[in-house]
Enzyme design. Sequence first.
Site, PDB file in Angstrom:
ATOM      1  N   ASP A  34       0.813  -1.337   0.198  1.00 56.94           N
ATOM      2  CA  ASP A  34      -0.131   0.219  -0.015  1.00 56.94           C
ATOM      3  C   ASP A  34       0.945   1.219  -0.081  1.00 56.94           C
ATOM      4  O   ASP A  34       2.127   1.157  -0.006  1.00 56.94           O
ATOM      5  CB  ASP A  34      -0.942  -0.094   1.173  1.00 56.94           C
ATOM      6  CG  ASP A  34      -1.937   0.856   0.805  1.00 56.94           C
ATOM      7  OD1 ASP A  34      -2.113   1.851   0.010  1.00 56.94           O
ATOM      8  OD2 ASP A  34      -3.287   0.747   1.646  1.00 56.94           O
TER       9      ASP A  34
HETATM   10  C1  NOJ Z   1      -3.867   3.939   0.047  1.00 56.88           C
HETATM   11  C2  NOJ Z   1      -5.246   2.989   0.107  1.00 56.88           C
HETATM   12  O1  NOJ Z   1      -5.130   2.211   1.412  1.00 56.88           O
HETATM   13  C3  NOJ Z   1      -5.266   2.014  -0.955  1.00 56.88           C
HETATM   14  O2  NOJ Z   1      -6.473   1.215  -0.738  1.00 56.88           O
HETATM   15  C4  NOJ Z   1      -5.266   2.544  -2.226  1.00 56.88           C
HETATM   16  O3  NOJ Z   1      -5.139   1.629  -3.356  1.00 56.88           O
HETATM   17  C5  NOJ Z   1      -3.762   3.304  -2.416  1.00 56.88           C
HETATM   18  N1  NOJ Z   1      -3.734   4.333  -1.504  1.00 56.88           N
HETATM   19  C6  NOJ Z   1      -3.729   4.024  -3.587  1.00 56.88           C
HETATM   20  O4  NOJ Z   1      -4.400   4.998  -4.019  1.00 56.88           O
END
Ligand code: NOJ
Length: 747
Positions: free
Chosen positions: A287
């Site tokens: 993430d």
């Molecule tokens: C953080 C989020 O937790 C995740 O779900 C997302 O895909 C990413 N950012 C990218 O935007």
Amino acid sequence: MAKQMVFRFLFSWITIFYFFSVDAQIKSISNKVDSVLSLMSIDEKVGQLNQYSGDWDEAIGPITKDGDKQNQIKKGLVGAMLNVKGVAHAKQLQLMAMQSRLKIPLLFGQDVIHGYKTTFPIPLAEAASWDLEAIELSARIAATEAAASGVQWTFAPMVDIARDPRWGRVMEGAGEDTYLGSLIAKARVKGFQGKGLGNMDAVMACAKHYAAYGAAIGGRDYNSVDMSDRTLWEVYLPPFKAALDAGATTFMTSFNDLNGIPATGNKYLLRTILKGKWNFKGFVVSDWGAVGEMINHGFVKNNTEAALAAIYAGCDMDMESRSYKNHLSQLVKEGKLPIAFVDEAVKRILTKKFELGLFDNPFKFFDELREKNELNNVEHAKAARDIARKSIVLLKNENQLLPLSPSLKSIAVIGPLAKEVKQNLGFWSIEWPNDSSYITSQWQGISNKISRNTKLLYAKGAGITDTSRAGFAEAILTAKQADVVIITVGEARDMSGEAKSRSNIHLPGVQEELIKAVAAIGKPIIVIISAGRPLIFNWTTDHIPAILYTWWLGSEAGNAIADVIFGDYNPSGKLPMSFPMAEGQIPIYYNHFNTGRPANNDSDRFYRSAYIDLSIYPKYEFGYGLSYTTFNYSNLQLSKQKIKKDETITVSFNITNTGKYAGEEVAQLYLRDKFASVVRPVKELKNFRKILLQPGETKTIHFIIDKEKLSFYNAQMKWGTEPGEFDIMVGTSSKKILLQKSFTLIQ
Ligand code: NOJ
């Protein structure tokens, strides 16, 4: 007979041929990957593991203006981008990638969570439809639009089980139940990936957030997770496995630590389970920034250690933390990291790029005409309207106040959400700054339906989070002039979602006071609640005759809500999460254990597992939802009283539509293993069916119970069955069980 044999012969040859050709394809891609890998420098390899975000530009959306990133792309030091919107921008960056030495194409990812341009209901709302085909179609359309817009990879589905509505991210998932969540995970993956990578309308799915992110302590986003292996395996992992079985090509690690080990550096999760036991062949992305955040966790001292921990654990791509880019090459050069770890990650990523067809044509997804057509496809809007109305849950309908006649003399529409447009999209929707023409407000939807002679009146009453009651007088005055009043309230779209945990999940601001003030004049009132999570609105539930829970329904919200209000669609949604009466009940979920001192009703408060100052029941339970018609359940039959382990049992029962409207019912089957070597939940959803019945019509439903449905992890964490008695419960919700019988599993 002869025909059958010819058919079988042909079928088996076709199957063999298919497997040979798939096998040959895999081998040939693997050879190609190896040959590209052999040409790559260590920095180019590490580049493939590096993902950057485009920079946001308010006017035109995200594009990378950052010169340094552009130079890195030109040098082949970037493998993937996210947040680059639109063909024109993606193409610009791909052209830069084509200036690199090896011309390895970039991959473009995006959070396509519930639609791209056509915005579908938030995932939690779609889960309330219990309609797997509609959910798959929603993902299919989202993929079609996204792919036409230059995206090859969506960071969805989010398959985290969530039992705590304070957690803002419940809006992205399928709710609290593992069985329903697993089926929905499958449907979404199938929808996104369509006929498979390589097709023009398929995008890679990404099962996230792996793992157990939904169990963040206290519902505080990004918080730690402390969980038994049993709960992990029985409750939180199955939707990931289901996504994998459906072919999910990528996984995303979660922000949380699990029992002290951050998920991004968690070998047990990534290597032992995902890539080992489950044999996952795709790639894992971290993430956002999660590799570097392991320093904050206190798991590693610096970004070098972070990079090492993550790559060792099995995280293939680093989203935005730059730990891989800045440190992996050095680690290899210093002999601290065997190159095989980098090679493995690169191979996984290149394989997907080959499968997508990007090496054949890096620009294959960049057709501006196609983009324009797909983003304005009226069929997509129709599908969005269909699933939006299926996602609405009718919570209350005293004296059949709903549906309304479209030729009432006057209707007052009151509340902060009545004329809102963009709010309907909910969190995680793609921004189209200069265009909202494709979104229908509730006001618009209702206006489109009513007869020419119906007077439609409006007052805002209050803003969503207002503390001022200044608008109440006007709202009351407006309501007085109407035959029926619709009050539309809820959360703002940015009150649920990432980093949107709330300790207070009551209707925000003075909205419930507004409802009270308007209700005091005694007109028939319908309350519509739009939100990204279960909210608490006890006064409304206890005093208002009709309530529709609409979640955030997307671009067709207004039309879908109007369809339900005026009876063009009979509501069929059922809650995918329990709605608490008070925050103090959280976590509250239907499939809990019984405990040694179970509370069986609200007078059972002492020496029982309950609070002395709160009911044991949620306000609305998992699986709850009404219809304009009524259903009668009867004649439960089990094909056997006793079965052996490898036998199956068929459960049959009838459902009759006893009301005057055609309607769909979601019949639910729950099971309880009464005594076992480890305690089992009081009930677990094991099957359901959504069926349409005409007035007076009866249908028989058959469910098959097999070994898998009776299995669980025993004290040694071995999956299997144990002999004993099981209760079969059939009902219209997890609480309203209408038919029940038992059977015995022998041997
Ligand atoms: C953080 C989020 O937790 C995740 O779900 C997302 O895909 C990413 N950012 C990218 O935007």
